[in-house]
Enzyme design. Structure first.
Site, PDB file in Angstrom:
ATOM      1  CG  HIS A   1       7.359 102.785  17.948  1.00 19.29           C
ATOM      2  ND1 HIS A   1       6.808 103.950  17.462  1.00 19.29           N
ATOM      3  CD2 HIS A   1       8.969 103.215  17.982  1.00 19.29           C
ATOM      4  CE1 HIS A   1       7.565 104.713  16.788  1.00 19.29           C
ATOM      5  NE2 HIS A   1       8.806 103.982  17.101  1.00 19.29           N
TER       6      HIS A   1
ATOM      7  CG  ASN B   1      14.357 106.137  12.245  1.00 19.53           C
ATOM      8  OD1 ASN B   1      15.253 105.349  11.694  1.00 19.53           O
ATOM      9  ND2 ASN B   1      13.435 105.196  12.179  1.00 19.53           N
TER      10      ASN B   1
ATOM     11  CE  LYS C   1       9.234 106.336  20.320  1.00 15.56           C
ATOM     12  NZ  LYS C   1      11.027 106.085  20.459  1.00 15.56           N
TER      13      LYS C   1
END
Length: 249
Positions: free
Chosen positions: A158, A128, A162
């Protein structure tokens, strides 16, 4: 810096937009698997006014060696796929192009390959690449050092489509030496990405929360990494390597 971009999905588009609007760097090209597009460049596709070319190139029409020879760049930012590194890695390392990967998941095989490339080139990887989540990681590690026996839970949220546990949540668990069952997953609506680390003390609770409001945060993080890698020697770097100097007293 002159930048080349691999990957033009949701995150890739946001990153391209941020680079195109930055006056200190230029998006030279975007390399994609598909050649289907009526637009000639990223600026046209995204509706961004920019002097950068940001031309689209397809692997079906031009190889990476040829592309780097004809349109050299200082750095490649990768938002493509887990195996994308094999497409450009050797060519980039040979030409001393800095590699900035923001791929969420790599197997041991890819990590080994990154380390091999790092013998020749400056290689950076962050599951990330947002600045905020990496600050959270740093702060979480400090808190655990202060209270090593504290109860810790990780919550990651999320968008509903996902698949699997987020690479960021796995990374948080790894650095805090937690088992995967300490990760709690929520999938709902169009949540871009939210991570929370809960520290449960007997008479108090500390919560560290990071939420991505827009995927543009990935672009800002990628440029932060690029700027802090300019003078770095060949090697394998992570985000904490770039943040560490700011925490020195």
């Amino acid at each position: 810096m002159k930048i080349g971009l691999f990957g033009f999905g949701k995150a890739g588009k946001a990153v391209a937009s941020v680079i195109l609007q930055n006056k200190d760097h230029s998006l030279q090209w975007v390399y994609r698997k598909s050649s289907r597009s009526s637009a000639r460049d990223a600026a046209d596709f995204l509706g961004v006014e920019s002097d950068d070319p940001g031309h689209f190139y397809s692997e079906k029409k031009k190889g990476v060696d040829e592309l780097l020879e004809e349109h050299p760049v200082d750095a490649i930012i990768d938002f493509s796929s887990q195996d994308g590194i094999y497409t450009y890695g050797e060519s980039a390392a040979q030409k001393k192009v800095k590699i900035i990967s923001a791929i969420s998941h790599y197997s041991e095989k890819e990590v080994h390959f990154l380390n091999k490339l790092a013998q020749k080139a400056t290689v950076f990887w962050s599951p990330n690449i947002t600045l905020g989540i990496n600050y959270l990681l740093y702060a979480a590690q400090f808190l655990k050092k202060i209270a090593p026996s504290v109860d810790i839970e990780i919550v990651e949220e999320h968008f509903k489509d996902k698949q699997g546990v987020s690479g960021t949540a796995i990374r948080i668990a790894d650095v805090l030496e937690l088992k995967d069952e300490k990760i709690n997953t929520i999938r709902a609506g169009g949540i871009v990405g939210k991570h929370e680390v809960i520290f449960g003390f007997p008479f108090q609770t500390v919560r560290l929360i990071h939420e991505s409001i827009s995927r543009d945060a990935f672009g800002n993080g990628a440029l932060f990494a690029a700027e802090h890698l300019i003078n770095k020697k060949p090697g394998f770097y992570k985000f904490e390597d770039l943040l560490h100097p700011y925490f020195k007293v």
